[in-house]
Write a protein that holds these residues in place. Structure first.
Motif, PDB file in Angstrom:
ATOM      1  N   GLY A 176     -36.621  34.672   8.711  1.00 16.32           N
ATOM      2  CA  GLY A 176     -36.893  33.566   9.624  1.00 16.32           C
ATOM      3  C   GLY A 176     -37.322  34.023  11.005  1.00 16.32           C
ATOM      4  N   ARG A 213     -31.082  13.549   7.628  1.00 16.98           N
ATOM      5  CA  ARG A 213     -32.323  13.755   8.385  1.00 16.98           C
ATOM      6  C   ARG A 213     -32.202  15.006   9.264  1.00 16.98           C
ATOM      7  N   THR A 254     -32.431  18.083   7.037  1.00 21.23           N
ATOM      8  CA  THR A 254     -33.816  18.321   6.642  1.00 21.23           C
ATOM      9  C   THR A 254     -34.593  19.000   7.771  1.00 21.23           C
ATOM     10  N   GLU A 255     -34.384  18.534   8.987  1.00 17.01           N
ATOM     11  CA  GLU A 255     -35.074  19.159  10.122  1.00 17.01           C
ATOM     12  C   GLU A 255     -34.584  20.584  10.359  1.00 17.01           C
ATOM     13  N   ARG A 288     -33.369  22.667   8.145  1.00 21.59           N
ATOM     14  CA  ARG A 288     -33.901  23.521   7.074  1.00 21.59           C
ATOM     15  C   ARG A 288     -35.376  23.837   7.274  1.00 21.59           C
ATOM     16  N   SER A 289     -36.095  22.937   7.894  1.00 21.83           N
ATOM     17  CA  SER A 289     -37.534  23.154   8.074  1.00 21.83           C
ATOM     18  C   SER A 289     -37.849  24.030   9.283  1.00 21.83           C
ATOM     19  N   ARG A 290     -36.889  24.361  10.097  1.00 27.55           N
ATOM     20  CA  ARG A 290     -37.137  25.104  11.335  1.00 27.55           C
ATOM     21  C   ARG A 290     -37.123  26.620  11.154  1.00 27.55           C
ATOM     22  N   ASP A 291     -36.943  27.127   9.961  1.00 34.15           N
ATOM     23  CA  ASP A 291     -37.092  28.545   9.639  1.00 34.15           C
ATOM     24  C   ASP A 291     -36.140  29.448  10.439  1.00 34.15           C
ATOM     25  N   TYR A 292     -34.831  29.206  10.277  1.00 30.61           N
ATOM     26  CA  TYR A 292     -33.835  30.021  10.977  1.00 30.61           C
ATOM     27  C   TYR A 292     -33.600  31.328  10.239  1.00 30.61           C
TER      28      TYR A 292
END
Length: 187
Positions: A12, A76, A79-80, A82-86
């Motif tokens: 990430g 929600r 989901t956000e 998980r989508s932020r590429d940590y």
């Protein structure tokens, strides 16, 4: 917790910080991360506090848990996140009951390599290589290390007998009152 068994570094590009303890702990950790291995990585924050901790980069996204009170809103937020590429996520595990459910829920749901921050601002990676440190950490938190261990085990042994005594005492007291209401003195 995806990286618990892996020894390879994650792929990430961001760091997630979970402020589940006093703010001064996180402020010291942010300064350490920016000075050492987290330099140049954007940081986001999950918190229950108002305001921002000192040293948090300006471009940080802040998730306030009070804004996610319903299951739909929490989904929600997840989901956000998980989508932020940590790549990494740090959570404070101090002797304070702040956001306990949130931090462990996020640890299970967010695909990042987690590190645990204690009340001194020290941290260790949450992976299989640190199982000895994690075991010691848990034993201290439960009061099962050092001189307190004997006292804690003693309390665990006495607890069922204390509950039984209190139940018997309450039963006898209620029976006495019942017999007194009937007008007899059985006890």
């Amino acid at each position: 917790m995806r990286w618990f068994f892996s020894v390879t570094p994650p792929t990430g590009t961001r760091i997630l910080l979970i402020e589940s303890g006093s703010r001064h702990i996180l402020e010291g950790t942010i300064a350490h991360l920016l000075a050492n291995w987290g330099e140049g990585m954007p940081m986001d924050l999950v918190t229950c506090y108002a305001g921002l901790p000192a040293g948090l980069p300006e471009d940080s996204k802040v998730f306030r848990v009070a804004d996610y009170g319903t299951p739909e809103l929490r989904q929600r937020m997840l989901t956000e996140l998980r989508s932020r590429d940590y790549a990494y996520a740090g959570m404070i595990c101090a002797a304070e009951p702040i956001m306990n459910k949130w931090k462990w829920w996020l640890a299970l749901q967010v695909p990042a390599k987690f590190f645990v921050i204690n009340e001194n601002g020290d941290y260790f990676w949450l992976n299989r290589r640190n199982t000895k440190a994690m075991k010691g950490f848990v034993l201290v938190r439960l009061g099962l290390s050092g001189a307190g261990a004997v006292r804690t085990f003693g309390r665990l042994l006495v607890f069922p007998f204390a509950v039984m005594y209190l139940l018997l005492y309450a039963g006898v007291a209620h029976l006495r009152r019942y017999f007194r209401s009937l007008g007899t003195q059985a006890f």
